[in-house]
Scaffold this active site. Sequence first.
Site, short mmCIF file in Angstrom:
data_model
loop_
_atom_site.label_atom_id
_atom_site.label_comp_id
_atom_site.label_asym_id
_atom_site.label_seq_id
_atom_site.Cartn_x
_atom_site.Cartn_y
_atom_site.Cartn_z
N CYS A 1 0.76 -1.23 0.00
CA CYS A 1 0.00 0.00 0.00
C CYS A 1 0.80 1.31 0.00
O CYS A 1 0.75 2.07 -0.95
CB CYS A 1 -0.88 -0.05 1.22
SG CYS A 1 -1.91 1.34 1.33
N LYS B 1 -8.34 6.77 1.86
CA LYS B 1 -7.14 6.36 2.59
C LYS B 1 -5.89 7.13 2.13
O LYS B 1 -5.58 7.15 0.95
CB LYS B 1 -6.92 4.87 2.34
CG LYS B 1 -5.69 4.29 3.00
CD LYS B 1 -5.50 2.84 2.55
CE LYS B 1 -4.48 2.13 3.41
NZ LYS B 1 -4.38 0.70 3.08
N HIS C 1 -2.36 7.03 4.02
CA HIS C 1 -1.26 6.06 4.25
C HIS C 1 0.09 6.52 3.68
O HIS C 1 0.90 5.70 3.25
CB HIS C 1 -1.64 4.67 3.69
CG HIS C 1 -1.02 3.57 4.51
ND1 HIS C 1 -1.12 2.24 4.20
CD2 HIS C 1 -0.26 3.63 5.64
CE1 HIS C 1 -0.48 1.51 5.09
NE2 HIS C 1 0.04 2.33 5.97
N HIS D 1 -9.85 -4.09 1.46
CA HIS D 1 -8.86 -4.39 2.50
C HIS D 1 -9.54 -5.06 3.71
O HIS D 1 -10.65 -4.73 4.05
CB HIS D 1 -8.20 -3.08 2.93
CG HIS D 1 -6.91 -3.25 3.68
ND1 HIS D 1 -6.87 -3.75 4.97
CD2 HIS D 1 -5.63 -2.99 3.34
CE1 HIS D 1 -5.61 -3.78 5.37
NE2 HIS D 1 -4.83 -3.34 4.40
N ASP E 1 -4.14 -0.89 -5.64
CA ASP E 1 -2.82 -0.48 -5.15
C ASP E 1 -1.80 -1.63 -5.14
O ASP E 1 -0.60 -1.39 -5.05
CB ASP E 1 -2.92 0.17 -3.77
CG ASP E 1 -3.40 -0.79 -2.69
OD1 ASP E 1 -3.99 -1.84 -3.01
OD2 ASP E 1 -3.19 -0.49 -1.50
N ASN E 2 -2.31 -2.86 -5.19
CA ASN E 2 -1.44 -4.05 -5.27
C ASN E 2 -2.35 -5.23 -5.51
O ASN E 2 -3.57 -5.07 -5.65
CB ASN E 2 -0.60 -4.21 -3.99
CG ASN E 2 -1.38 -4.04 -2.71
OD1 ASN E 2 -1.18 -3.09 -1.97
ND2 ASN E 2 -2.32 -4.94 -2.45
N LYS F 1 -0.51 -10.04 -2.80
CA LYS F 1 -0.05 -8.89 -2.02
C LYS F 1 1.16 -9.30 -1.16
O LYS F 1 1.20 -10.43 -0.68
CB LYS F 1 -1.19 -8.42 -1.12
CG LYS F 1 -0.83 -7.24 -0.24
CD LYS F 1 -1.98 -6.86 0.69
CE LYS F 1 -1.57 -5.66 1.54
NZ LYS F 1 -2.60 -5.25 2.50
#
Length: 490
Positions: A76, A130, A132, A217, A275-276, A293
């Site tokens: 992330c 988010k 992060h 998530h 994001d992944n 991930k």
Amino acid sequence: MTPDVTDRVYLGVTLMANLLPVVISKIQQPHIVLIVADDLGWNDVGYHNPDVLTPNIDKLASEGVVMNNAYTQPLCSPTRVALMAGVFPYKVGLQHLVIKNRAAVCAPHTYSLLPEELKKLGYATHMVGKWHLGFCNMTCTPTYRGFDSFFGYLGSDEDHFTHTNEGYLDYRDNTDPATEYNDVYSAYTFVDKAKEVIQTHDVNQPLFLYVAMQNVHEPLQAPSKYYDMYPHVENEGRRFISAMASALDDAVGKVTQALKDKGIAEDTLILFLSDNGGDLENYGNNYPLRGGKFTIWEGGTRTICFMNGAGLKKTGYTFSGLIHAVDWKATLVSAAGGTLEDASDSMDHWQDIVENVATRRTEFIYNLDDVKAGVDDGHAAIRYGDYKLIHGAPGRFDGWYSPDNFTNRTQLNYSQPLDPETPSNSYWLFNLKDDPCERENLINRRPGIEEKLKKKLEEYHHDMIPANFPDDSDEADPELFDGVWSPGWC
Ligand SMILES: *[C@@H]1O[C@H](CO)[C@@H](O)[C@H](O)[C@H]1NC(C)=O
Ligand SMILES: *[C@@H]1O[C@H](CO)[C@@H](O)[C@H](O)[C@H]1NC(C)=O
Ligand SMILES: *[C@@H]1O[C@H](CO)[C@@H](O)[C@H](O)[C@H]1NC(C)=O
């Protein structure tokens, strides 16, 4: 049509049949909506896996341009650094795992972020969801990094309903703690805020809206209306993650509907990416890609991505050009009519996407992380043309896992050691053109290419700065901030 001569309008001048130059079109800067899903797996969208119900996402993808060779970092924070700052995380010490809530670290101020660049081009910039990218100092947070407004959370891993992590609130409306959303699913709150941004936006100014969704998530949580869409899925975890993908899809549908209601859908460019790869331990799925991930296998790094809307001349095709998350900064700035003064690692692929030709990107670093503290660590990988060389420990769970809708057995091998014994001696080489799922290790079988990639990896390693991964800081304790995860301690 009278040309509207403002600095955000480019005049498209064309020779008409009578050979008089006539202004026939004005190409305005598009509104840009960037939607980032969290941990959405390669096989967790309807257009790859019809068992997952994501009609809005499927429609946007099929009526847009599907990016089939789009890469991210395996996790992330690093992906978000690449995306926002246009720099590979290993060059700024953010290559190791993620920015922890108690880590006195944030995205380096020496790099401008995407919203700051779009602001220079006249955009209004808003963010929901988010962050992060670190929050220990207020200057690290979204409204100090280029966003006019922010609604969402600064860290990660929190409860989708209570918006707490370890029992402490992490939810903010601009800089203030947002306490009145307990029990409201985060996707709903982000949609409401995104709609509010769109509805109140003055359409004479170009809009950049960054929607960084919490779905899918973990923790696995979804309102029952989405859970109830999957009565046939016997595997609880898989049922939840499918429900979370559908909740994400509903959010995407509502944001696009808000653009239509505002009358700006035609003028808006949407970029959607994960994001992944999917988180295998939490029932995400990347089949037929290898791993997920945390790993630098393709399942962790080759991710769902598509564009839709303004500026794309042709649509409904799959774009095979190689793109890395670092490239979106330059590419979106280019779509907005600008050029980055300091592009760093970010390559502008906008015209290539529009024309459907190969991009200039022929190589990139998947990650370079020397920290050896567990199975996800101490790894490096490079892409060069069709080839990929991995060195070290690519990450735990390195198989090909089909989505297990009807059993709940685990295919994951938990005996795979957390500390691989000889990671520094292990190499893998794949030809991704012939073998996109990384089934045939070509190490020792292509000596020329192997030597070349090893040498390149070594050269890139000179640019690596050691991971900035400090111990938890006591000053971060939310008890010192009225029970809210807060800036003010670095
Ligand atoms: C499978 O389902 C059974 C019964 O619901 C449950 O006890 C078990 O923990 C599940 N196993 C896994 C791996 O989810
Ligand atoms: C699981 O991992 C262990 C340790 O690496 C290995 O010995 C074993 O063969 C693996 N099992 C399977 C089914 O791959
Ligand atoms: C936050 O960063 C600013 C600018 O670098 C610095 O002046 C300030 O002291 C920092 N705040 C804290 C609490 O460390």
